[in-house]
Design a protein around this motif. Structure first.
Motif, short mmCIF file in Angstrom:
data_model
loop_
_atom_site.label_atom_id
_atom_site.label_comp_id
_atom_site.label_asym_id
_atom_site.label_seq_id
_atom_site.Cartn_x
_atom_site.Cartn_y
_atom_site.Cartn_z
N PHE A 77 0.83 -1.20 0.00
CA PHE A 77 0.00 0.00 0.00
C PHE A 77 0.87 1.25 0.00
O PHE A 77 2.06 1.23 0.32
N SER A 88 -5.52 9.52 1.74
CA SER A 88 -6.06 8.43 0.95
C SER A 88 -5.07 7.28 0.96
O SER A 88 -3.88 7.47 0.69
N HIS A 90 -4.17 3.57 -0.60
CA HIS A 90 -4.41 2.68 -1.73
C HIS A 90 -3.65 1.37 -1.48
O HIS A 90 -2.47 1.41 -1.10
N GLU A 92 -3.12 -2.95 -2.78
CA GLU A 92 -3.36 -4.04 -3.72
C GLU A 92 -2.55 -5.24 -3.25
O GLU A 92 -1.58 -5.10 -2.49
N SER A 101 -7.90 -5.20 -4.88
CA SER A 101 -7.50 -3.80 -4.80
C SER A 101 -8.43 -3.11 -3.82
O SER A 101 -9.61 -3.47 -3.72
N GLU A 103 -9.09 0.82 -1.41
CA GLU A 103 -8.70 2.18 -1.09
C GLU A 103 -9.54 2.67 0.08
O GLU A 103 -10.67 2.20 0.30
N ASN A 105 -10.37 6.42 2.48
CA ASN A 105 -10.23 7.85 2.71
C ASN A 105 -10.40 8.11 4.21
O ASN A 105 -11.42 7.74 4.80
N ALA A 121 -14.15 3.15 2.99
CA ALA A 121 -13.22 2.27 2.28
C ALA A 121 -14.00 1.42 1.28
O ALA A 121 -15.22 1.26 1.39
#
Length: 457
Positions: A77, A88, A90, A92, A101, A103, A105, A121
């Motif tokens: 990440f 944020s 991210h 995977e 995947s 993400e 916030n 999320a």
């Protein structure tokens, strides 16, 4: 006197120095904290985070371990800066056998003695329809809550998740499996500041599920299956909610069941089916209060039969070629062993008392030939064949009784009258047929005391 005055003034000045020093230290700490707060988002975005690897093998044991080839989760990440206090995240990686995947916030608010954070999320299994969203909030006091939801999602045998799992299941005799369903999920958890154990709840629902397959070469079809599964608990204690599966149609073994339903409750060691039933042959079959061992699939139960159409029922008897009217009632005790073996107990069917019905046999040869093997005379067989061609019965009963390990006896009794031309004669006879269940009933279910070779490894 002058010396004492100087000492007093020195003490007063020293007393004023300490508060000023503490004030300066506090101001410095606040300034440092403010600097950390201001720089934290920037620092977080500059870090090159290493890949995280989680070993899940201790959580995936038994039969579940054979359903996946990879028993780890790998996550890589990075963090990017949003507006104001927002970050944020991210990510995977691979969870078990499937790439994913995700993400999130995150927004936070600093307080004098702590921090509050909240955000949302999303998670998706790449290359599949499986995706979920989540909301969360937390406080440095230890209080937090989160919720997750997967909306109604359509899956079928081409789905890489369920398809891969089902392909690894040991299902001897099951071929040409196809399915389609809509699946949804909801879950939530929270922990209060004064209660260190989290409370949680989760529920999943399957709707519009259609399944078709071949079981040992015989076609089986399920249409319109719906079922909800739910649980709630505190920490690792769970209470499973009652389940109410329902299917519009179930076809198999020569029978068609409609409006199939059950009421199921989970106990510590078994599943309690409080009631189950279906429409069959124009009537109803029901069963009540039996326990099902989910590990061995063992159960003992009694089917209660009410209002079966005599014509539809008799057409499931091997050798019956004709038509009939009237209603049948009765019960059928049976035992399910290891999910693959059925043992029948003494069973019976009888016509509605006080009501009449008809039997018209178009081809009595299979019945007559069976009686010939039993030593019934030719004249008696001829008379029975004539009676069965046009029979009005006032009483019809069938009793099924086990005879040893691999044999059953079915005693059929009929009372009524038979008409030929202008002649009507009273009829009363009984027939007992012997053989295994597949010879007597065209059900496709083997009722043998010996386990079929190769069914279970």
């Amino acid at each position: 006197m002058k010396k004492e005055t100087q000492e007093g003034e020195g003490k007063q000045r020293g007393g004023r120095v300490w508060p000023r020093a503490l004030l300066c230290a506090a101001a410095g700490a606040v300034a440092l904290l403010a600097a950390i707060v201001a720089l934290a988002p920037t620092i977080a975005t500059r870090i090159n985070y290493p890949e995280l690897v989680f070993d899940l093998s201790t959580n995936i044991t038994g039969k579940a371990a054979s359903l996946v080839s990879n028993k780890t989760a790998r996550v890589k990440f990075f963090v990017s800066r949003g507006t104001d206090t927002k970050l944020s995240l991210h990510a995977e990686g691979v969870i078990l056998d499937w790439p994913f995947s995700a993400e999130a916030n995150i927004d936070w608010t600093w307080r004098l003695f702590g921090v509050d954070a909240s955000g949302d999320a999303s998670l998706r299994i790449d290359g599949s329809p499986w995706a979920a969203t989540a909301m969360f909030s937390a406080s440095s006091s230890g209080e937090w809550e989160a919720s997750a939801e997967m909306p109604a999602t359509a899956v079928d045998e081409s789905d890489p998740v369920t398809g891969a799992i089902l392909s690894r299941l040991e299902t001897p005799g099951i071929e040409n499996l196809s399915y389609g369903a809509t699946v949804s999920f909801k879950g939530s958890a929270r922990q209060a500041e004064k209660r260190p154990c989290p409370e949680w709840s989760a529920s999943a629902r399957i709707k519009n599920c259609d399944i078709s397959l071949e079981a040992n070469g015989a076609p089986v079809r399920v249409s319109g299956l719906q079922m909800g599964v739910g649980a709630k608990g505190i920490a690792d204690h769970a209470d499973i909610s009652p389940m109410f599966p329902h299917a519009a149609v179930v076809e198999g073994a020569g029978f068609t069941l409609s409006n199939v339903f059950a009421s199921v409750r989970a106990t510590e060691a078994a599943l309690l089916v409080t009631e189950a039933g279906a429409r069959l042959c124009g009537g109803d079959i029901k069963m009540y209060s039996f326990f099902l061992d989910p590990k061995r699939l063992n159960a003992g139960l009694t089917l209660f039969i009410d209002g079966l159409d005599a014509g539809e029922t008799l057409r499931h008897f091997k050798g019956f070629n004709g038509e009939a009217s009237g209603r049948l009632h009765g019960k059928l005790p049976l035992v399910l062993r290891n999910g693959s073996e059925i043992k029948l107990g003494p069973a019976y069917l009888y016509s509605t008392p006080g009501e009449t019905g008809t039997i018209r046999i178009f081809d009595p040869k299979p019945i007559v030939d069976h009686l010939e093997l039993g030593g019934v005379s030719a004249s008696s067989r001829d008379n029975l064949a004539k009676a069965l061609a046009n029979l009005d019965y006032t009483a019809l009963s069938m009793r099924l009784k086990p005879e040893g390990a691999n044999s059953m006896a079915m005693a059929i009794k009929v009372e009524g009258s038979s008409t030929h031309g202008e002649t009507t004669v009273p009829v009363s006879f009984g027939i007992t047929l012997h053989g295994d269940l597949e010879t007597i009933l065209n059900t496709g279910i083997k009722a043998s005391a010996k386990r079929q070779q190769g069914v279970r490894k």
